[in-house]
Each structure stands twice: as structure tokens, then as C-alpha cells.
Design a protein around this motif. Sequence first.
Motif, short mmCIF file in Angstrom:
data_model
loop_
_atom_site.label_atom_id
_atom_site.label_comp_id
_atom_site.label_asym_id
_atom_site.label_seq_id
_atom_site.Cartn_x
_atom_site.Cartn_y
_atom_site.Cartn_z
N SER A 5 0.78 -1.32 0.08
CA SER A 5 -0.01 0.03 0.04
C SER A 5 1.07 1.25 0.04
O SER A 5 0.39 2.21 -0.86
N LYS A 6 1.90 1.13 0.72
CA LYS A 6 2.65 2.51 0.52
C LYS A 6 3.30 2.81 -0.77
O LYS A 6 3.25 3.90 -0.86
N ARG A 7 3.72 1.95 -1.29
CA ARG A 7 4.56 2.11 -2.71
C ARG A 7 3.27 2.67 -3.61
O ARG A 7 3.67 3.42 -4.38
N TYR A 8 2.05 1.89 -3.63
CA TYR A 8 1.10 2.51 -4.49
C TYR A 8 0.65 3.75 -4.35
O TYR A 8 0.45 4.56 -4.71
N ARG A 9 0.64 4.08 -2.92
CA ARG A 9 -0.04 5.45 -2.39
C ARG A 9 1.01 6.41 -2.86
O ARG A 9 0.63 7.66 -3.23
N VAL A 10 2.35 6.25 -2.45
CA VAL A 10 3.43 7.15 -2.92
C VAL A 10 3.30 7.57 -4.53
O VAL A 10 3.57 8.61 -4.79
N PHE A 11 3.32 6.21 -5.26
CA PHE A 11 3.46 6.57 -6.51
C PHE A 11 2.13 7.14 -7.00
O PHE A 11 2.18 8.01 -8.11
N SER A 12 1.03 7.32 -6.58
CA SER A 12 0.06 7.97 -6.86
C SER A 12 -0.22 9.52 -6.59
O SER A 12 -0.99 9.98 -6.83
N GLY A 13 0.71 9.74 -5.60
CA GLY A 13 0.92 11.11 -5.27
C GLY A 13 0.14 11.53 -4.03
O GLY A 13 -0.15 12.74 -3.69
N TYR A 14 -0.42 10.41 -3.25
CA TYR A 14 -1.08 10.67 -2.11
C TYR A 14 -0.10 10.72 -0.66
O TYR A 14 0.58 9.87 -0.57
N THR A 15 -0.60 11.50 0.19
CA THR A 15 0.12 11.57 1.68
C THR A 15 -0.66 10.76 2.37
O THR A 15 -1.85 10.18 1.98
N GLN A 16 -0.38 10.45 3.54
CA GLN A 16 -0.93 9.31 4.41
C GLN A 16 -2.32 10.02 4.96
O GLN A 16 -3.29 9.40 4.89
N GLU A 17 -2.01 11.26 5.08
CA GLU A 17 -3.36 12.08 5.55
C GLU A 17 -4.36 12.14 4.69
O GLU A 17 -5.50 11.74 4.81
N LYS A 18 -4.12 12.14 3.33
CA LYS A 18 -5.15 12.28 2.24
C LYS A 18 -5.92 10.89 2.15
O LYS A 18 -7.00 10.77 2.01
N MET A 19 -5.00 9.90 2.08
CA MET A 19 -5.59 8.64 1.88
C MET A 19 -6.43 8.31 3.12
O MET A 19 -7.36 7.63 2.98
N ALA A 20 -5.98 8.48 4.30
CA ALA A 20 -6.70 8.23 5.34
C ALA A 20 -7.98 8.95 5.43
O ALA A 20 -9.15 8.37 5.70
N ASP A 21 -8.16 10.29 4.99
CA ASP A 21 -9.32 11.09 4.77
C ASP A 21 -10.19 10.30 3.61
O ASP A 21 -11.49 10.12 3.80
N LEU A 22 -9.58 10.02 2.35
CA LEU A 22 -10.36 9.19 1.57
C LEU A 22 -10.90 7.72 2.15
O LEU A 22 -12.00 7.47 1.57
N LEU A 23 -10.22 7.20 3.10
CA LEU A 23 -10.77 5.99 3.28
C LEU A 23 -11.69 5.99 4.68
O LEU A 23 -12.22 5.29 5.16
#
Length: 73
Positions: A5-23
Amino acid sequence: MDNNSKRYRVFSGYTQEKMADLLNISLSSYRNKEKGVTSFNDFEKIKFYQVVKSYIPNATIENIFFDQLVQQK
């Protein structure tokens, strides 16, 4: 880490904060999931996949969450 998940998140340009918000989960909960301390539930896996697939069209849920587990055996 039990997932990519970290690799895919970083490659997609999302921060942990933004991904947490989206989830719709807390940042600390997201961090624990990304580290493999806790698991993503099925809804979170699907939502995560839907977010990153627009940046990584050939991504699959299996690649993101299960490849490492299969390779270790």
C-alpha cells in the motif's frame, strides 16, 4: 509490511493524511494499516484500489494487498 500500500500510495501522489481521509479513518489507524500492524478491511481495500487505479491502471487488489504473502511461501 504485509502489503504494498505504501508504494502504491506514494506512486499515486497521495499523502498518508489524504489517503486516511479518503478511507474515512484516522491518520494513526491508516499508518498502522500501512505498516501492517492492523489489516485493511475489505471496504478499505476496495476504496484504496479505486483511488490508485486511476494513476496505476494495471494495479489490482491482489498486487496491492496479497503479492508479498504469496511470494513468501
